[in-house]
Write a protein that holds these residues in place. Structure first.
Motif, PDB file in Angstrom:
ATOM      1  N   LYS A 224       0.844  -1.194   0.000  1.00 15.45           N
ATOM      2  CA  LYS A 224       0.000   0.000   0.000  1.00 15.45           C
ATOM      3  C   LYS A 224       0.882   1.248   0.000  1.00 15.45           C
ATOM      4  N   ASN A 225       1.041   1.833  -1.178  1.00 18.18           N
ATOM      5  CA  ASN A 225       1.926   2.982  -1.359  1.00 18.18           C
ATOM      6  C   ASN A 225       1.198   4.273  -0.992  1.00 18.18           C
ATOM      7  N   PRO A 226       1.692   5.019   0.002  1.00 17.48           N
ATOM      8  CA  PRO A 226       1.013   6.247   0.419  1.00 17.48           C
ATOM      9  C   PRO A 226       1.431   7.463  -0.407  1.00 17.48           C
ATOM     10  N   VAL A 227       0.538   8.429  -0.469  1.00 18.55           N
ATOM     11  CA  VAL A 227       0.831   9.759  -1.009  1.00 18.55           C
ATOM     12  C   VAL A 227       0.659  10.764   0.123  1.00 18.55           C
ATOM     13  N   VAL A 228       1.631  11.620   0.308  1.00 17.96           N
ATOM     14  CA  VAL A 228       1.559  12.670   1.323  1.00 17.96           C
ATOM     15  C   VAL A 228       1.411  14.015   0.603  1.00 17.96           C
ATOM     16  N   ILE A 229       0.394  14.774   0.980  1.00 20.39           N
ATOM     17  CA  ILE A 229       0.120  16.047   0.328  1.00 20.39           C
ATOM     18  C   ILE A 229       0.500  17.204   1.245  1.00 20.39           C
ATOM     19  N   VAL A 260      -4.125   8.380   0.096  1.00 15.89           N
ATOM     20  CA  VAL A 260      -3.590   9.730   0.182  1.00 15.89           C
ATOM     21  C   VAL A 260      -3.754  10.246   1.602  1.00 15.89           C
ATOM     22  N   LEU A 261      -2.662  10.693   2.191  1.00 18.33           N
ATOM     23  CA  LEU A 261      -2.668  11.337   3.502  1.00 18.33           C
ATOM     24  C   LEU A 261      -2.723  12.837   3.271  1.00 18.33           C
ATOM     25  N   VAL A 262      -3.877  13.414   3.524  1.00 20.87           N
ATOM     26  CA  VAL A 262      -4.115  14.810   3.189  1.00 20.87           C
ATOM     27  C   VAL A 262      -4.577  15.557   4.440  1.00 20.87           C
ATOM     28  N   PRO A 263      -4.094  16.783   4.673  1.00 23.26           N
ATOM     29  CA  PRO A 263      -4.551  17.547   5.846  1.00 23.26           C
ATOM     30  C   PRO A 263      -6.075  17.698   5.856  1.00 23.26           C
ATOM     31  N   LYS A 264      -6.665  17.578   7.027  1.00 21.87           N
ATOM     32  CA  LYS A 264      -8.128  17.608   7.147  1.00 21.87           C
ATOM     33  C   LYS A 264      -8.720  18.860   6.524  1.00 21.87           C
ATOM     34  N   ILE A 347      -5.447  -2.618  -2.722  1.00 24.54           N
ATOM     35  CA  ILE A 347      -6.669  -2.573  -3.536  1.00 24.54           C
ATOM     36  C   ILE A 347      -6.409  -3.092  -4.946  1.00 24.54           C
ATOM     37  N   PHE A 348      -5.307  -2.700  -5.533  1.00 19.85           N
ATOM     38  CA  PHE A 348      -4.916  -3.113  -6.883  1.00 19.85           C
ATOM     39  C   PHE A 348      -6.068  -2.885  -7.869  1.00 19.85           C
ATOM     40  N   GLY A 349      -6.645  -1.715  -7.783  1.00 27.79           N
ATOM     41  CA  GLY A 349      -7.741  -1.318  -8.647  1.00 27.79           C
ATOM     42  C   GLY A 349      -7.915   0.181  -8.557  1.00 27.79           C
ATOM     43  N   PRO A 350      -8.843   0.754  -9.345  1.00 25.37           N
ATOM     44  CA  PRO A 350      -8.931   2.216  -9.512  1.00 25.37           C
ATOM     45  C   PRO A 350      -9.716   2.918  -8.403  1.00 25.37           C
ATOM     46  N   VAL A 351      -9.428   2.600  -7.169  1.00 26.63           N
ATOM     47  CA  VAL A 351     -10.122   3.178  -6.018  1.00 26.63           C
ATOM     48  C   VAL A 351      -9.094   3.925  -5.168  1.00 26.63           C
ATOM     49  N   LEU A 352      -9.356   5.212  -4.927  1.00 21.14           N
ATOM     50  CA  LEU A 352      -8.389   6.054  -4.211  1.00 21.14           C
ATOM     51  C   LEU A 352      -8.992   6.551  -2.902  1.00 21.14           C
ATOM     52  N   PRO A 353      -8.550   6.014  -1.765  1.00 29.45           N
ATOM     53  CA  PRO A 353      -9.023   6.500  -0.453  1.00 29.45           C
ATOM     54  C   PRO A 353      -8.230   7.737  -0.011  1.00 29.45           C
ATOM     55  N   LEU A 354      -8.931   8.698   0.560  1.00 29.75           N
ATOM     56  CA  LEU A 354      -8.295   9.859   1.176  1.00 29.75           C
ATOM     57  C   LEU A 354      -8.397   9.719   2.685  1.00 29.75           C
ATOM     58  N   VAL A 355      -7.244   9.747   3.346  1.00 29.24           N
ATOM     59  CA  VAL A 355      -7.179   9.614   4.801  1.00 29.24           C
ATOM     60  C   VAL A 355      -6.805  10.975   5.374  1.00 29.24           C
ATOM     61  N   PRO A 356      -7.733  11.658   6.023  1.00 24.88           N
ATOM     62  CA  PRO A 356      -7.413  12.980   6.574  1.00 24.88           C
ATOM     63  C   PRO A 356      -6.488  12.884   7.787  1.00 24.88           C
ATOM     64  N   VAL A 357      -5.516  13.807   7.856  1.00 17.94           N
ATOM     65  CA  VAL A 357      -4.568  13.848   8.970  1.00 17.94           C
ATOM     66  C   VAL A 357      -4.475  15.272   9.483  1.00 17.94           C
ATOM     67  N   GLN A 358      -3.959  15.394  10.698  1.00 16.39           N
ATOM     68  CA  GLN A 358      -3.819  16.719  11.300  1.00 16.39           C
ATOM     69  C   GLN A 358      -2.664  17.489  10.676  1.00 16.39           C
ATOM     70  N   GLU A 362       1.643  13.481  11.771  1.00 19.32           N
ATOM     71  CA  GLU A 362       0.702  12.366  11.849  1.00 19.32           C
ATOM     72  C   GLU A 362       0.809  11.477  10.609  1.00 19.32           C
ATOM     73  N   ALA A 363       0.998  12.098   9.449  1.00 21.24           N
ATOM     74  CA  ALA A 363       1.164  11.318   8.220  1.00 21.24           C
ATOM     75  C   ALA A 363       2.371  10.384   8.327  1.00 21.24           C
TER      76      ALA A 363
END
Length: 488
Positions: A224-229, A260-264, A347-358, A362-363
């Motif tokens: 599971k490769n993360p993206v940090v924004i 994706v780890l994105v600020p809330k 997931i290995f498919g075209p679904v992108l979850p966004l995980v909100p972080v402070q 935290e990321a």
């Protein structure tokens, strides 16, 4: 075997194929650099002469647009072919082992030599590059190879099985087709190196089977490769490259962004940018788009559907599934928790979850708390922000302001760490793992007469000074402060 496809290799034939390949290796003809270069070039022409057929086979197996096949399968393979062809002679030449006056008369040398008979098991998602790339690395190393293409891409497997014996040495490079039974039979045999690309679950099975024979293994397992924004980043660029990385090849790439780890307080801004990119990529809708492919099998569609149906996050767009057409719509899900089903597996498919972080701290903690991924992606123009993430995490690759493409960049090897795999599947490092460094020296008799005779019994006290002279001087003694802190 009931229901077994006729294209599968008979189980009782696998041992014979293994033995024929080992005998071909023992013939010694792959010692010739000219032979290796000729075979490497021929791998290139397997593809070049049949590009249209590979594009069509990939479309049948993966519903793939031609551009994805050209980008992922052809370009990367041609890069490795060129690299191996141009450098195999240099890489295989004996070279001096450092410079030490005490041992110089012995002429110490090292040389990259073949490991022997290799087994290569590629995945379904990039069926040409993930088979042909390692194959040219193995050929450059002087090895014989048995190839077991993925049964999930039968059209590509059938085409490769047809073409390999037409272009390559029929004894040195052989094919085995099949599923679990055939792979199990292959893993029961003795190999000199195994390369497997696929899931962590199967990777453990391969590693366990190889351990019984003390066989070295290369595993490329994804994760599971993360993206940090960084909220100060170019949001349009981050959205475009992240979303492209998630939907290209319908998300069936081991280097795809997985979450994706994105600020809330930046999540909604990022969501709007991704929605805009989605509409730009697929103005007529992804299902009707010639730029969007399909999932490899109905079983994989159902697995992805189970994940989407089970999420407690908010589906922003997508979520549509058509099992009979192997279609999963590009899907964006926001407000995903760490305990959500979308975070439970790759997931290995075209679904992108966004995980909100402070914040970025935290990321980083989230990344550190999970298994080490194949890649970490960070979008930021701030070097301090980039360094903060990369210096405090571990992964196979650390990529700034881009996704996915690192595997195709000449000079950058692809490989994981820990659960995402070990070893390399591209570049010079791939050649290195398919060879072993054989050491040699030739010590003339006169060396004993000028000083090296001190090693023989009976030992004499005065000979200790010669023994001590073999050891180099130690580095400066650390001070008490540096010993305690590790810093100067």
């Amino acid at each position: 075997m009931s229901g077994r496809p006729s294209s599968y290799t008979p189980l009782d034939e696998i041992y014979k194929i293994h033995e024929r390949t080992r005998q071909a290796y023992r013939s010694g003809r792959a010692k010739s650099i000219a032979f290796r270069k000729q075979q490497i070039a021929q791998v290139g022409y397997i593809i070049k002469d049949n590009e249209d057929r590979f594009i069509e086979a990939s479309k049948r197996d993966l519903g793939r647009p031609p551009q994805d096949t050209i980008f992922f399968d052809f370009a990367g393979t041609y890069i490795d072919i060129k690299l191996m062809y141009d450098n195999v002679e240099k890489w295989t030449k004996p070279r001096r082992a450092g410079c030490n006056l005490n041992f110089a008369p012995m002429g110490p040398r090292v040389k990259a030599e073949p490991k022997g008979t290799l087994l290569i098991i590629p995945p379904f998602n990039v069926p040409v590059f993930m088979l042909m790339g390692p194959l040219v690395g193995a050929i450059a190393g002087g090895n014989a190879v048995v190839l077991k293409p993925s049964e999930k891409c039968p059209a590509c497997a059938e085409l490769i099985t047809e073409l390999v014996p037409k272009y390559l040495d029929r004894d040195m490079f052989q094919m085995v087709n099949g599923g679990v039974a055939e792979t199990t039979r292959l893993l029961e045999l003795q190999w000199d190196h195994i390369l497997f690309i696929g899931s962590t679950r199967v990777g453990r099975i391969v590693a366990e089977a190889a351990a019984k024979h003390l066989t070295p293994v290369t595993l490329e397992l994804g994760g599971k490769n993360p993206v940090v924004i960084d909220p100060r980043s170019d949001v349009h660029l981050a959205a475009k490259r992240t979303f492209w990385g998630r939907v290209v090849n319908t998300g069936q790439v081991c280097l795809c962004p997985e979450y994706v780890l994105v600020p809330k307080d930046f999540q909604d801004t990022f969501v709007e940018a991704v929605k805009e990119i989605h509409n730009f990529f697929f103005p007529e809708g992804p299902k009707r788009s010639s730029s969007y492919g399909r999932i490899v099998s109905e079983a994989q569609v159902l697995r992805i559907k189970r994940l989407v149906d089970g999420t407690r996050g908010t589906i922003v767009f997508g979520g549509d599934v058509d099992v009979s057409e192997r279609y999963v719509a590009p899907t964006l899900v926001k407000d995903v928790g760490l305990d959500d089903v979308l975070m439970s597996e790759e997931i290995f498919g075209p679904v992108l979850p966004l995980v909100p972080v402070q914040d970025v701290e935290e990321a980083i903690e989230i990344i550190r708390s999970r298994e080490r991924p194949l890649a970490i992606y960070v979008f930021s123009q701030d070097k301090v922000f980039l360094n903060q993430v990369f210096e405090n995490t571990e992964s196979g690759a650390a990529i700034a302001n881009e996704t996915v493409i690192s595997a195709g960049v000449p000079g950058l090897p692809m490989g994981g760490i820990g659960p995402s795999g070990y070893g390399y599947t591209t570049g010079k490092e791939m050649f290195d793992q398919f060879t072993h460094i054989r050491v040699s020296l030739n010590n003339p008799s006169w060396v004993d007469k000028i000083g090296f005779g001190f090693r023989y019994p009976p030992y004499k006290k005065e000979n200790e000074k010669f023994l001590r002279a073999l050891s180099p001087a130690l580095p400066p003694r650390p001070t008490e402060k540096t010993s305690a802190t590790g810093n100067s």
